[in-house]
Design a protein around this motif. Structure first.
Motif, PDB file in Angstrom:
ATOM      1  N   ILE A  43       0.923  -1.163   0.073  1.00 25.17           N
ATOM      2  CA  ILE A  43       0.054  -0.093  -0.136  1.00 25.17           C
ATOM      3  C   ILE A  43       0.684   1.151  -0.226  1.00 25.17           C
ATOM      4  N   HIS A  59      -0.193  -1.196  -4.659  1.00 26.59           N
ATOM      5  CA  HIS A  59      -1.756  -1.973  -5.132  1.00 26.59           C
ATOM      6  C   HIS A  59      -1.663  -3.174  -5.263  1.00 26.59           C
ATOM      7  N   GLU A 121      -7.517  -6.321  -5.668  1.00 20.36           N
ATOM      8  CA  GLU A 121      -6.393  -5.391  -5.654  1.00 20.36           C
ATOM      9  C   GLU A 121      -7.118  -4.101  -6.410  1.00 20.36           C
ATOM     10  N   LEU A 124      -8.860  -2.304  -3.579  1.00 18.71           N
ATOM     11  CA  LEU A 124      -8.060  -1.685  -2.644  1.00 18.71           C
ATOM     12  C   LEU A 124      -7.408  -0.478  -3.010  1.00 18.71           C
ATOM     13  N   GLU A 127      -9.481   2.680  -2.370  1.00 19.40           N
ATOM     14  CA  GLU A 127      -9.671   3.165  -0.723  1.00 19.40           C
ATOM     15  C   GLU A 127      -8.356   3.739  -0.372  1.00 19.40           C
ATOM     16  N   VAL A 130      -6.613   3.368   5.376  1.00 24.67           N
ATOM     17  CA  VAL A 130      -6.288   1.991   5.856  1.00 24.67           C
ATOM     18  C   VAL A 130      -7.509   1.347   6.269  1.00 24.67           C
ATOM     19  N   LYS A 133      -9.459   0.198   3.517  1.00 22.98           N
ATOM     20  CA  LYS A 133      -8.995  -0.898   2.705  1.00 22.98           C
ATOM     21  C   LYS A 133      -9.303  -2.284   3.357  1.00 22.98           C
ATOM     22  N   CYS A 136     -12.909  -3.193   3.104  1.00 26.54           N
ATOM     23  CA  CYS A 136     -12.912  -3.583   1.953  1.00 26.54           C
ATOM     24  C   CYS A 136     -12.621  -5.093   1.633  1.00 26.54           C
ATOM     25  N   ILE A 137     -11.737  -5.476   2.410  1.00 28.82           N
ATOM     26  CA  ILE A 137     -11.122  -6.898   2.351  1.00 28.82           C
ATOM     27  C   ILE A 137     -12.122  -7.757   3.197  1.00 28.82           C
TER      28      ILE A 137
END
Length: 254
Positions: A43, A59, A121, A124, A127, A130, A133, A136-137
């Motif tokens: 990141i 990314h 990918e 993320l 976004e 953190v 991200k 999102c995960i």
């Protein structure tokens, strides 16, 4: 800076934690075996180099398999990484990847889970924060929550038994408890976890000894060796060095 974030309760059987590591100056760290496998996202704004000089673009992500020995890792200045640390068997449950293919190694996410590469990918990359991200995960994983099939449950039960016994349990007993032949059990375990049941028990025993060295500073090393199933102090030292790169006494003194 390093911090960990607990996963959603529905993911807790598969994911140990999300973690974030960021440095402003060059950093070197020794990574020890922990029975887990990780997906790690760059990141940062810049390309970073991992083991073997492979370049990881911003990314994008790479997958690190279960480790059986220590590895020295370097982070260049102004580097930031975000990881998903999967519990033993968790990554295999999500992706179907035979974990023995990446034991003590790594592959790009594109090579191991192409659909994750093309979907996760880019999400993320959009976004900025953190927290965003990780959210999102989490949503990505929850949408793909695997069904706990019979073999997964058997292997997870065996892992629990190994951890409860602090690594001091014979493979034959584990196979019998899973209602499998020893050979069939070892094959399923290796595919799910990335290491053989015997190696896994050794790592769990190492982790327990490391915990004892850290929390019980007055423990005599010979007593520690005998209590953990070693023949003598020398046997303990050889095993501990194989996983950590240093002796138990050296670890205890720092």
């Amino acid at each position: 800076m390093y911090r960990e974030i607990n996963p959603h309760p529905l993911l807790a059987a598969y994911v140990d934690a999300y973690w974030v590591a960021a440095v402003t100056q060059h950093s070197r760290q020794r990574i020890l075996p922990d029975t887990c496998a990780d997906i790690i996202f760059n990141i940062s704004r810049d390309v970073i180099a991992v083991a073997d000089g492979e370049q990881i673009a911003p990314h994008t992500a790479f997958v690190v398999g279960t480790m059986t020995a220590f590895q020295d890792s370097e982070m260049p200045a102004n580097t930031a990484m975000l990881g998903i640390r999967f519990r033993a068997g968790g990554l295999n449950a999500f992706t179907g990847l035979p974990l023995q293919l990446i034991t003590d190694g790594h592959l790009s996410l594109k090579e191991t889970a192409a659909d994750w590469h093309t979907t996760l990918e880019p999400l993320l990359a959009k976004e900025i924060s953190v927290r965003g991200k990780i959210h999102c995960i989490e949503n990505f994983l929850l949408q793909r929550l695997p069904a706990a099939h019979n073999n997964f449950r058997k292997i997870q039960h065996s892992i629990s038994l190994i951890q409860q016994a602090q690594g001091k349990i014979p493979v034959a007993a584990l196979a019998a408890g899973a209602y499998m032949s020893t050979r069939n059990f070892e094959r399923h375990f290796l595919q799910s976890v990335g290491v053989s049941p015997k190696t896994f028990t050794r790592i769990v025993r190492f982790l327990e000894i490391r915990r004892q060295l850290k929390t019980e500073s007055h423990t005599h090393l010979l007593s520690l060796a005998l209590d953990n199933g070693f023949y003598d102090h020398a046997h303990l030292t050889r095993e501990f060095k194989a996983f950590s790169g240093e002796s138990p006494s050296g670890y205890q003194q720092r």
